[in-house]
Design an enzyme around this catalytic site. Structure first.
Site, PDB file in Angstrom:
ATOM      1  N   ARG A  48      81.767  44.774  20.814  1.00  0.00           N
ATOM      2  CA  ARG A  48      80.816  45.844  21.085  1.00  0.00           C
ATOM      3  C   ARG A  48      80.811  46.124  22.592  1.00  0.00           C
ATOM      4  O   ARG A  48      81.191  45.276  23.409  1.00  0.00           O
ATOM      5  CB  ARG A  48      79.418  45.440  20.631  1.00  0.00           C
ATOM      6  CG  ARG A  48      79.320  45.097  19.145  1.00  0.00           C
ATOM      7  CD  ARG A  48      77.936  44.565  18.806  1.00  0.00           C
ATOM      8  NE  ARG A  48      77.757  44.314  17.374  1.00  0.00           N
ATOM      9  CZ  ARG A  48      77.967  43.144  16.783  1.00  0.00           C
ATOM     10  NH1 ARG A  48      78.356  42.093  17.491  1.00  0.00           N
ATOM     11  NH2 ARG A  48      77.776  43.002  15.482  1.00  0.00           N
ATOM     12  N   HIS A  91      82.554  52.698  20.652  1.00  0.00           N
ATOM     13  CA  HIS A  91      82.394  51.797  19.510  1.00  0.00           C
ATOM     14  C   HIS A  91      83.489  52.007  18.462  1.00  0.00           C
ATOM     15  O   HIS A  91      83.754  51.122  17.644  1.00  0.00           O
ATOM     16  CB  HIS A  91      81.015  52.015  18.872  1.00  0.00           C
ATOM     17  CG  HIS A  91      80.638  50.974  17.862  1.00  0.00           C
ATOM     18  ND1 HIS A  91      80.166  49.731  18.213  1.00  0.00           N
ATOM     19  CD2 HIS A  91      80.676  50.987  16.502  1.00  0.00           C
ATOM     20  CE1 HIS A  91      79.922  49.024  17.121  1.00  0.00           C
ATOM     21  NE2 HIS A  91      80.219  49.766  16.073  1.00  0.00           N
ATOM     22  N   ARG A 111      86.109  49.271  18.413  1.00  0.00           N
ATOM     23  CA  ARG A 111      85.733  48.109  17.588  1.00  0.00           C
ATOM     24  C   ARG A 111      85.944  48.432  16.107  1.00  0.00           C
ATOM     25  O   ARG A 111      86.440  47.594  15.345  1.00  0.00           O
ATOM     26  CB  ARG A 111      84.275  47.745  17.864  1.00  0.00           C
ATOM     27  CG  ARG A 111      83.649  46.787  16.849  1.00  0.00           C
ATOM     28  CD  ARG A 111      82.211  46.453  17.271  1.00  0.00           C
ATOM     29  NE  ARG A 111      81.416  45.935  16.165  1.00  0.00           N
ATOM     30  CZ  ARG A 111      81.403  44.666  15.760  1.00  0.00           C
ATOM     31  NH1 ARG A 111      82.174  43.774  16.365  1.00  0.00           N
ATOM     32  NH2 ARG A 111      80.641  44.287  14.752  1.00  0.00           N
ATOM     33  N   HIS A 145      79.399  39.892  12.803  1.00  0.00           N
ATOM     34  CA  HIS A 145      78.552  40.742  11.975  1.00  0.00           C
ATOM     35  C   HIS A 145      77.515  39.900  11.249  1.00  0.00           C
ATOM     36  O   HIS A 145      77.829  38.895  10.633  1.00  0.00           O
ATOM     37  CB  HIS A 145      79.419  41.489  10.966  1.00  0.00           C
ATOM     38  CG  HIS A 145      78.679  42.535  10.201  1.00  0.00           C
ATOM     39  ND1 HIS A 145      77.968  42.265   9.062  1.00  0.00           N
ATOM     40  CD2 HIS A 145      78.539  43.864  10.431  1.00  0.00           C
ATOM     41  CE1 HIS A 145      77.418  43.378   8.609  1.00  0.00           C
ATOM     42  NE2 HIS A 145      77.752  44.361   9.414  1.00  0.00           N
ATOM     43  N   TYR A 173      76.780  34.039   5.148  1.00  0.00           N
ATOM     44  CA  TYR A 173      77.606  33.872   6.343  1.00  0.00           C
ATOM     45  C   TYR A 173      78.019  32.424   6.552  1.00  0.00           C
ATOM     46  O   TYR A 173      77.221  31.512   6.452  1.00  0.00           O
ATOM     47  CB  TYR A 173      76.846  34.370   7.580  1.00  0.00           C
ATOM     48  CG  TYR A 173      77.592  34.076   8.853  1.00  0.00           C
ATOM     49  CD1 TYR A 173      78.674  34.859   9.225  1.00  0.00           C
ATOM     50  CD2 TYR A 173      77.237  33.001   9.639  1.00  0.00           C
ATOM     51  CE1 TYR A 173      79.371  34.579  10.366  1.00  0.00           C
ATOM     52  CE2 TYR A 173      77.939  32.706  10.791  1.00  0.00           C
ATOM     53  CZ  TYR A 173      79.012  33.503  11.145  1.00  0.00           C
ATOM     54  OH  TYR A 173      79.708  33.222  12.274  1.00  0.00           O
TER      55      TYR A 173
END
Length: 358
Positions: free
Chosen positions: A169, A278, A281, A304, A313
């Site tokens: 980012r 962005h 990315r 993320h 995650y």
């Protein structure tokens, strides 16, 4: 208060049952106005990034407080919330902004239910109200990323390449210091981000999410370019920023980068008017997704994390991250071989394809 002794006994019995189950809420506490409670919620919420605080206060001030801010918590209902949302959309507020305001309202009221025990249930139960449908963003090809890097001043070449090939980012890549990268540029560490807050300027904060703190392997194909940048433009101090302005050596600010560094003009000249930083990315995320890795490993590389993703995650293994980096290097090598003449490689990120950004 009660029509009969029997009615009073029923109320008492019900209240005692609720207390025993931990479900009782004090009706007096539910008389606090929503706007007052929401303002306190924002102030007291731990771990919010400064930019997030600014966004929440803007949403509260602009889209919640003037319309339902005076309603007592205990009098809020799903019907009121549904009508508020419908009125916002009818007034021309975008679906995206309305969804953000709804999610803020839902978060505030979830605290009133789960933590403060002011409400028995959350009235934010409008199906689909939390969803955004952002416009699809263009997916850059490897060739376009290198052309963009070529057209910008040399001191920002590595900025473009790192943003694209390590899926960083803006706030993450501009906060990188010499101590955050290996001497041979084989790895980078993301531990902080620069955030621009109105009235306060640039401040250092944590990455956008908990998963944003990560170490990444840099594709071997771009390491020489990054090493050259370290040698040419970065001070020897371990805390020296990797990327600074041309004139004053200070941290990069996005408005200056767009105008003074000529990002806006360069992308327009390339036929990519409106391209966001962005989108670098975004392109990197698309390329990495073609490396044949798992969703969890891909999420880890991207840094993320959200409410849903956090439940599943898991940090990726270094072997999985290395496979991603090697695949990205292959893409660059193919681009360089192709540059001598000819055909566009189908793996080079499908020019012109529109894919929702993440």
């Amino acid at each position: 208060m009660f029509d009969s002794k029997r009615a009073a006994e029923r109320w008492l019995s019900l209240t005692e049952t609720q207390i025993m189950k931990g479900e009782w809420t004090d009706p007096e506490r539910a008389k606090v106005p929503l706007g007052h409670y929401a303002e306190q919620w924002i102030t007291q919420r731990p771990g919010l990034r400064p930019r997030t605080v600014e966004l929440y206060r803007w949403l509260l001030r602009k889209h919640i407080e003037p319309y339902i801010g005076g309603v007592e918590l205990g009098k809020l209902s799903t019907a009121i919330v549904r009508q508020w949302r419908s009125d916002r959309l009818a007034a021309g507020v975008s679906e995206s902004v309305t969804a953000k305001a709804y999610r803020l309202l839902r978060g505030v009221l979830s605290t009133a239910v789960d933590e403060d025990k002011i409400l028995p249930r959350n009235p934010c139960r409008v199906r689909g109200a939390d969803r955004e449908h952002p416009d699809a963003r263009p997916v850059l090809t490897v060739a376009q990323v290198f052309e963009l890097a070529d057209r910008l001043p040399n001191r920002f070449r590595a900025l473009v390449l790192l943003a694209a090939f390590t899926s960083l980012r803006w706030g993450e890549v501009t906060a990188l210091r010499r101590c955050d990268i290996g001497e041979d540029a084989s790895w980078i560490r993301i531990s902080q981000a620069l955030v621009e807050v109105p009235g306060r300027g640039l401040i250092v904060g944590p990455p956008k999410s908990r998963a944003g703190v990560r170490e990444l392997i840099v594709p071997a194909a771009i390491r020489p370019e990054v090493v050259k940048h370290l040698t040419t433009y970065v001070k020897p101090d371990q805390l020296a920023l990797l990327f600074t302005g041309e004139r004053n050596g200070n941290a990069l600010r996005r408005p200056n980068f767009n105008q003074r560094v000529r990002w806006t003009k360069v992308v327009a000249d390339m036929g990519l008017k409106g391209l966001h930083f962005h989108d670098l990315r975004h392109a990197g995320n698309i390329w990495a997704s073609k490396a044949g890795t798992s969703t969890k490993d891909l999420m880890a590389r991207m840094g993320h994390d959200d409410v849903r993703a956090a439940l599943i995650y898991q940090r990726a293994t270094s072997e999985a991250d290395e496979r991603i980096a090697d695949r990205l290097s292959d893409l660059v090598d193919k681009h360089r071989k192709r540059s001598k003449p000819e055909d566009e490689d189908p793996d080079d990120g499908a020019s012109g394809v529109l894919v929702p950004t993440t």
